[in-house]
Design a protein around this motif. Structure first.
Motif, PDB file in Angstrom:
ATOM      1  N   UNK A 181       0.923  -1.194   0.083  1.00  0.00           N
ATOM      2  CA  UNK A 181       0.006   0.036  -0.111  1.00  0.00           C
ATOM      3  C   UNK A 181       0.879   1.396  -0.113  1.00  0.00           C
ATOM      4  N   UNK A 182       0.524   2.373  -0.487  1.00  0.00           N
ATOM      5  CA  UNK A 182       0.953   3.499  -0.368  1.00  0.00           C
ATOM      6  C   UNK A 182      -0.089   4.806  -0.368  1.00  0.00           C
ATOM      7  N   UNK A 183       0.391   5.790   0.654  1.00  0.00           N
ATOM      8  CA  UNK A 183      -0.535   7.037   0.627  1.00  0.00           C
ATOM      9  C   UNK A 183       0.568   7.961   0.111  1.00  0.00           C
ATOM     10  N   UNK A 184       0.139   8.824  -0.777  1.00  0.00           N
ATOM     11  CA  UNK A 184       0.659   9.693  -1.506  1.00  0.00           C
ATOM     12  C   UNK A 184       0.067  10.800  -2.437  1.00  0.00           C
ATOM     13  N   UNK A 185       0.683  11.974  -2.729  1.00  0.00           N
ATOM     14  CA  UNK A 185      -0.106  12.716  -3.547  1.00  0.00           C
ATOM     15  C   UNK A 185       0.042  12.410  -4.977  1.00  0.00           C
ATOM     16  N   UNK A 186      -1.157  12.591  -5.977  1.00  0.00           N
ATOM     17  CA  UNK A 186      -1.010  12.884  -7.053  1.00  0.00           C
ATOM     18  C   UNK A 186      -1.000  14.247  -7.863  1.00  0.00           C
ATOM     19  N   UNK A 187      -0.888  14.456  -9.019  1.00  0.00           N
ATOM     20  CA  UNK A 187      -0.716  15.706  -9.443  1.00  0.00           C
ATOM     21  C   UNK A 187      -1.752  15.803 -10.575  1.00  0.00           C
ATOM     22  N   UNK A 188      -2.593  16.610 -10.631  1.00  0.00           N
ATOM     23  CA  UNK A 188      -3.500  17.160 -11.740  1.00  0.00           C
ATOM     24  C   UNK A 188      -3.318  18.458 -12.107  1.00  0.00           C
ATOM     25  N   UNK A 189      -2.877  18.781 -13.586  1.00  0.00           N
ATOM     26  CA  UNK A 189      -2.651  20.070 -13.852  1.00  0.00           C
ATOM     27  C   UNK A 189      -3.973  20.819 -13.874  1.00  0.00           C
ATOM     28  N   UNK A 190      -3.924  22.166 -13.677  1.00  0.00           N
ATOM     29  CA  UNK A 190      -4.840  23.218 -13.769  1.00  0.00           C
ATOM     30  C   UNK A 190      -5.188  23.546 -15.359  1.00  0.00           C
ATOM     31  N   UNK A 191      -6.267  23.460 -15.822  1.00  0.00           N
ATOM     32  CA  UNK A 191      -6.281  23.873 -17.141  1.00  0.00           C
ATOM     33  C   UNK A 191      -6.429  25.296 -17.424  1.00  0.00           C
ATOM     34  N   UNK A 192      -6.569  26.151 -16.614  1.00  0.00           N
ATOM     35  CA  UNK A 192      -6.494  27.402 -16.688  1.00  0.00           C
ATOM     36  C   UNK A 192      -5.153  28.348 -15.986  1.00  0.00           C
ATOM     37  N   UNK A 193      -4.004  27.258 -15.553  1.00  0.00           N
ATOM     38  CA  UNK A 193      -2.926  27.880 -15.032  1.00  0.00           C
ATOM     39  C   UNK A 193      -2.303  28.756 -15.908  1.00  0.00           C
ATOM     40  N   UNK A 194      -1.801  30.002 -15.470  1.00  0.00           N
ATOM     41  CA  UNK A 194      -1.128  30.952 -16.093  1.00  0.00           C
ATOM     42  C   UNK A 194       0.371  30.776 -16.061  1.00  0.00           C
ATOM     43  N   UNK A 195       1.139  31.883 -16.101  1.00  0.00           N
ATOM     44  CA  UNK A 195       2.429  31.860 -15.757  1.00  0.00           C
ATOM     45  C   UNK A 195       2.657  32.156 -14.178  1.00  0.00           C
ATOM     46  N   UNK A 196       3.723  31.230 -13.913  1.00  0.00           N
ATOM     47  CA  UNK A 196       4.013  31.874 -12.193  1.00  0.00           C
ATOM     48  C   UNK A 196       4.883  33.300 -12.133  1.00  0.00           C
ATOM     49  N   UNK A 197       4.377  34.085 -11.115  1.00  0.00           N
ATOM     50  CA  UNK A 197       4.870  35.459 -11.130  1.00  0.00           C
ATOM     51  C   UNK A 197       6.507  35.356 -10.662  1.00  0.00           C
ATOM     52  N   UNK A 198       7.135  36.425 -11.147  1.00  0.00           N
ATOM     53  CA  UNK A 198       8.664  36.420 -10.759  1.00  0.00           C
ATOM     54  C   UNK A 198       8.573  37.052  -9.394  1.00  0.00           C
ATOM     55  N   UNK A 199       9.346  36.241  -8.343  1.00  0.00           N
ATOM     56  CA  UNK A 199       9.560  36.870  -7.058  1.00  0.00           C
ATOM     57  C   UNK A 199      10.869  36.754  -6.627  1.00  0.00           C
ATOM     58  N   UNK A 200      11.412  37.909  -5.879  1.00  0.00           N
ATOM     59  CA  UNK A 200      12.540  38.119  -5.551  1.00  0.00           C
ATOM     60  C   UNK A 200      13.057  37.486  -4.212  1.00  0.00           C
ATOM     61  N   UNK A 201      14.187  37.475  -3.906  1.00  0.00           N
ATOM     62  CA  UNK A 201      14.733  36.993  -2.546  1.00  0.00           C
ATOM     63  C   UNK A 201      14.890  38.210  -1.308  1.00  0.00           C
ATOM     64  N   UNK A 202      14.641  39.367  -1.949  1.00  0.00           N
ATOM     65  CA  UNK A 202      14.614  40.448  -1.074  1.00  0.00           C
ATOM     66  C   UNK A 202      13.624  40.797   0.221  1.00  0.00           C
ATOM     67  N   UNK A 203      12.614  40.201  -0.260  1.00  0.00           N
ATOM     68  CA  UNK A 203      11.594  40.272   0.572  1.00  0.00           C
ATOM     69  C   UNK A 203      10.502  39.328   0.532  1.00  0.00           C
ATOM     70  N   UNK A 204       9.662  38.865   1.606  1.00  0.00           N
ATOM     71  CA  UNK A 204       8.740  37.804   1.511  1.00  0.00           C
ATOM     72  C   UNK A 204       7.691  38.156   0.428  1.00  0.00           C
ATOM     73  N   UNK A 205       7.042  37.122  -0.191  1.00  0.00           N
ATOM     74  CA  UNK A 205       5.889  37.231  -1.081  1.00  0.00           C
ATOM     75  C   UNK A 205       4.729  37.872  -0.446  1.00  0.00           C
ATOM     76  N   UNK A 206       4.290  38.741  -1.302  1.00  0.00           N
ATOM     77  CA  UNK A 206       2.862  39.322  -0.809  1.00  0.00           C
ATOM     78  C   UNK A 206       1.888  38.273  -0.692  1.00  0.00           C
ATOM     79  N   UNK A 207       0.611  38.745  -0.180  1.00  0.00           N
ATOM     80  CA  UNK A 207      -0.437  37.673  -0.253  1.00  0.00           C
ATOM     81  C   UNK A 207      -0.875  37.600  -1.761  1.00  0.00           C
ATOM     82  N   UNK A 208      -0.974  38.480  -2.573  1.00  0.00           N
ATOM     83  CA  UNK A 208      -1.394  38.516  -3.920  1.00  0.00           C
ATOM     84  C   UNK A 208      -0.243  37.679  -4.798  1.00  0.00           C
TER      85      UNK A 208
END
Length: 859
Positions: free
Chosen positions: A611-638
């Motif tokens: 037996x195994x318990x684990x995650x499976x991965x289903x792509x989201x059809x409406x997924x866009x491009x991930x935002x660019x986030x730097x390391x100089x500050x934590x990401x905002x909620x948006x």
């Protein structure tokens, strides 16, 4: 680090009768590990006296040189006659004064000295070395008192050699290099005992002159950010080191060599600043401080010729040509910060001494020492950090000692090439120690403790009040402090270090030993508890857990027989997969899990339940491009929400696979092969452990790849499909090279609703009425649907129902089978009569007959 208390008393006013145990406790309270505190006066018992060697007879015919000596010990032996002693050391001659222990004395280690005959002579006592007296590690020769010593034969030798002192040995942590000196230990003792401290590192010292003491060129100011030097001319080369200096060096475990070298070692122990003494007459040109060229060689003071690396720092003599390094680079004469070279060392005839004190990069020194396996006393200090403000103070101290004890004239010219950067201030709220440790430290106390360390403390521009009554400062705030650490504390780099110093100086014993209380709601979540319960239950039932890789091949969907429009065919492709053959993330647990099953079958295993318990991965059809986030500050909620929207949906599934026998064959009888019913039962078990009652779970026939269309069960919770179980399709079994009848189950754990709050059942004290019924139905009718009809028809009196037998025969007819159920009836307030139980049974059978055409067998 070994140091005598008498030396420490020169800089800290310790109580006159401070017991060794109290001294040890004071150091331990500051977080210093004390190896030992030894009262030297108690380590040697009996007569330990000064003796003068009068006669030496060299004995021959033995494997090693042996001397038969006659030593004047005054009246210490009770007769005044010369004491006959056999000795193997050769570093003394007639007329030297030595340390003698007479028969009956006991040396450290409980070594008793007696009179005995050895090498054909009578030996009455022993001439002692520093190691035998426990004063150091030097065992190469015996202690020879300097000519300046006023001791005469027969005098007690304990005060002469320092056995009337207390020696402290501490084990230092790598970040506290300042404690590797008398200056550092004395400062710590001043904190611990609460007495004044006189800092030898803050005494005034003359600064650099326009004309340097010697021409020096520093080509790498990163590896060497400060270099100071001063000359002493006309030194008496025969001048001995003073007895007190030799004694302190011996106590610290350093062998006396010559006056200039002893002075550099003494200043290193006293201030923590390693130094080097050059014979100025053996240096031909300008001193060049640079990185070594690969392949350059240097013979260090230990007589070893070393091949240098490009990271090593060296001091070179530019007056000597070096084709490897180019014009003006010079030949290495010293491995900087680690060990000097033979060509420029102070020798017996040295009269002009050039003292050098610098500040070197700790990282460079540490790597050089390890590269050459050369862990000198200087290197040990440099890699832990040395005060960059000390070079001029150390040179002034060394020059004065050499002029005082060796004659000569100190040059007026002083060199000081200074590229040291100032310390970076640290901003810290004054209440941070209190918040971190849980002990109330008022701001004034925090400032006082940090200033004791040597920090410069100033209030920041945003200073707020902690006390409502403070003038000009709002109430309810805190005090913002700007702290500049002292130059001798390179380990203080952030607020946490300052908090540690406050706690350390205020006393670790004031910090209560209180276990933290776990706040409510910080335990396991409901989903975590469910997953653990499911895993534990499946393991208890004989399943073995596996953790397979989540990467799959593109052809897996075809091997599993998934339809063209099946959403499980849409998979996330990795941009940088571990293997080009498996670039996709799994959409079902069955693919990797069946791969594990096949691998174990290939290794000889036949009966498997995994037996195994684990995650499976289903792509989201409406997924866009991930935002660019730097390391100089934590990401905002948006930004976080935009990034999360791109990620694939990752529900957690549980799956089981079975092959071979689930009940093994043995001497007790035939076993039972695993089948589709076991996979269905595993699904029921998972849902039961998840806290769902049977009336919310439905199992019915279905067709769903990769299962066999006639042996596949659809599992529903409240009419919502949460998974499937059954026997795998024959085509899938053949494609994956698995045994026939291989069965599997997969459920979406995240789709299973949370367990309801159940009321404790009422337990009736009245006896049950147990009735068995056997119903004949078409073979195509699921047993679960027949059971549902029985429950519905029986009404409230039915307590439980269980299928216990399935029977098929020619008598029943083709396509017919008998299902036998155990029915338990019970009333909460009375004992049921036979008529009531039979009526309830008949009502249950009637509903099954109405729904599924069931006939009561035998009726």
């Amino acid at each position: 680090m070994r140091v005598s208390v008498s030396w420490l008393r020169e800089y800290v006013d310790l109580p006159a009768h401070l017991a060794p145990a109290d001294l040890e406790q004071a150091l331990v309270d500051l977080g210093i590990e004390v190896e030992s505190i030894v009262d030297l006066g108690a380590t040697v018992t009996g007569s330990l006296v000064v003796g003068e060697v009068r006669e030496i007879e060299e004995l021959t015919g033995f494997k090693k040189p042996i001397r038969f000596c006659r030593v004047d010990v005054g009246d210490a032996n009770g007769t005044g006659e010369l004491q006959e002693i056999v000795c193997g050391a050769r570093n003394f001659t007639v007329g030297d004064r030595v340390v003698v222990i007479l028969p009956g004395g006991v040396l450290p280690g409980n070594f008793t000295i007696g009179a005995r005959k050895t090498y054909g002579r009578n030996s009455n006592g022993m001439i002692c070395s520093a190691k035998e007296l426990g004063l150091g590690d030097d065992h190469s020769g015996i202690i020879v008192l300097p000519e300046s010593s006023p001791a005469k034969p027969g005098d007690d030798a304990r005060p002469v050699v320092g056995l009337d002192d207390v020696v402290v040995e501490v084990e230092l942590t790598p970040d506290r290099g300042y404690q590797m000196s008398v200056r550092g230990i004395a400062r710590e003792l001043a904190h611990a005992v609460g007495v004044p401290f006189r800092d030898p590192g803050l005494v005034p010292a003359p600064g650099a002159t326009e004309r340097p003491a010697y021409p020096v060129e520093v080509r790498d100011t990163v590896g060497c950010d400060r270099f100071a030097a001063r000359m002493v001319r006309g030194v008496d080369p025969t001048a001995p080191s003073p007895a007190w200096m030799v004694q302190r060096l011996t106590t610290a475990g350093i062998r006396s060599i010559s006056l200039p070298v002893d002075i550099t070692n003494y200043v290193m122990l006293e201030l923590g600043q390693p130094m080097h003494a050059f014979d100025a007459d053996r240096v031909a040109g300008t001193l060049v401080v640079r990185r070594a060229e690969p392949g350059e060689k240097l013979t260090t003071l230990d007589g070893v010729t070393r091949t240098l690396a490009a990271e090593d720092m060296v001091i070179c003599d530019a007056g000597l040509p070096n084709p490897l390094a180019g014009e003006g680079a010079g030949v290495p004469i010293s491995l900087a910060a680690v060990m000097g070279g033979e060509t420029s060392e102070v020798v017996e005839g040295t009269t002009n001494v050039l003292f050098e004190a610098a500040h070197w990069d700790p990282v460079m020194v540490g790597r050089t020492a390890r590269r050459h396996k050369l862990f000198s006393e200087a290197a040990k200090r440099w890699e832990r950090g040395v005060d960059p403000a000390l070079p001029l103070v150390a040179i002034e101290r060394a020059v004065r000692l050499l002029v005082e004890h060796g004659g000569g004239t100190a040059g007026d010219e002083i060199l000081d090439i200074d590229h040291v950067r100032p310390r970076t201030p640290i901003s810290i709220p004054a209440d941070l120690p209190s918040r971190r440790v849980g002990v109330a430290y008022p701001p004034a106390r925090v400032v006082d403790l940090l200033e004791q360390v040597g920090c410069t403390v100033a209030s920041g521009a945003d200073r707020l009040a902690e006390d409502p009554g403070e003038v000009g400062v709002p109430a309810g705030g805190t005090v913002a402090l700007t702290v500049t650490p002292p130059t001798w504390r390179p380990d203080l780099t952030d607020p946490a270090d300052l908090v540690e110093e406050v706690v350390r100086l205020d006393g670790y014993d004031r910090v209560p030993s209180v276990l933290p209380v776990a706040p409510a709601g910080r335990g396991l979540t409901g989903q975590q508890r469910r997953r653990r319960a499911v895993a534990r239950t499946l393991a208890d039932q004989g399943y073995v857990e596996v953790l397979s890789q989540p990467f799959v091949a593109p052809e897996l969907a075809d091997l599993l027989g998934l339809p063209a429009d099946d959403p499980r065919r849409r998979a996330v492709r990795l941009a940088n997969p571990l293997s080009e053959e498996e670039p996709l993330l799994r959409t079902t647990l069955l693919g990797p899990l069946l791969g594990v099953l096949r691998r174990n079958l290939g290794r000889g295993q036949r009966d498997l339940a995994l037996y195994e318990i684990g995650a499976v991965f289903h792509p989201r059809p409406d997924a866009g491009t991930p935002p660019h986030m730097g390391v100089e500050h934590p990401p905002s909620d948006a930004e976080f929400a935009a990034a999360d929207a791109v990620l694939p949906d990752q529900p957690r599934h549980v799956a089981v696979v079975l092959a071979g026998e689930i009940e093994p064959t043995g001497w007790w009888g035939a076993g039972r092969a695993a089948g589709w019913a076991d996979a269905v039962e595993a699904a029921r078990t998972v849902l039961a452990v998840a806290g769902l009652p049977d009336d919310r779970v439905t199992v019915r026939a279905a067709e769903h790849a990769p299962w066999h269309p006639g042996r596949c069960a659809q599992v529903l919770v409240d009419d919502t499909v949460v998974g499937h179980a059954g026997e795998l399709h024959p085509a899938v079994v053949a494609a994956l090279e698995l045994p026939r009848r291989t069965s599997a189950m997969e459920l979406n754990l995240d789709a299973v609703p949370a367990a309801p709050m159940l009321q404790a059942p009422a337990v009736s004290s009245f006896p049950p009425a147990l009735i068995d019924v056997a119903l004949v139905v078409d073979a195509s009718v699921p047993a679960a649907q027949v059971q549902e009809a029985l429950v519905e028809g029986a009404g409230e009196l039915l307590e439980s129902v269980r299928l216990f037998d399935v029977y098929e025969s020619e008598q029943l007819g083709a396509g017919r089978r008998s299902l036998a159920y155990k029915l338990a009836f019970r009333a909460p307030d009375r004992t049921l009569t036979v008529e009531e139980a039979v009526a309830a049974r008949d009502a249950a059978v009637a509903r099954a007959a109405e729904r599924h055409g069931a006939i009561l067998r035998g009726a």
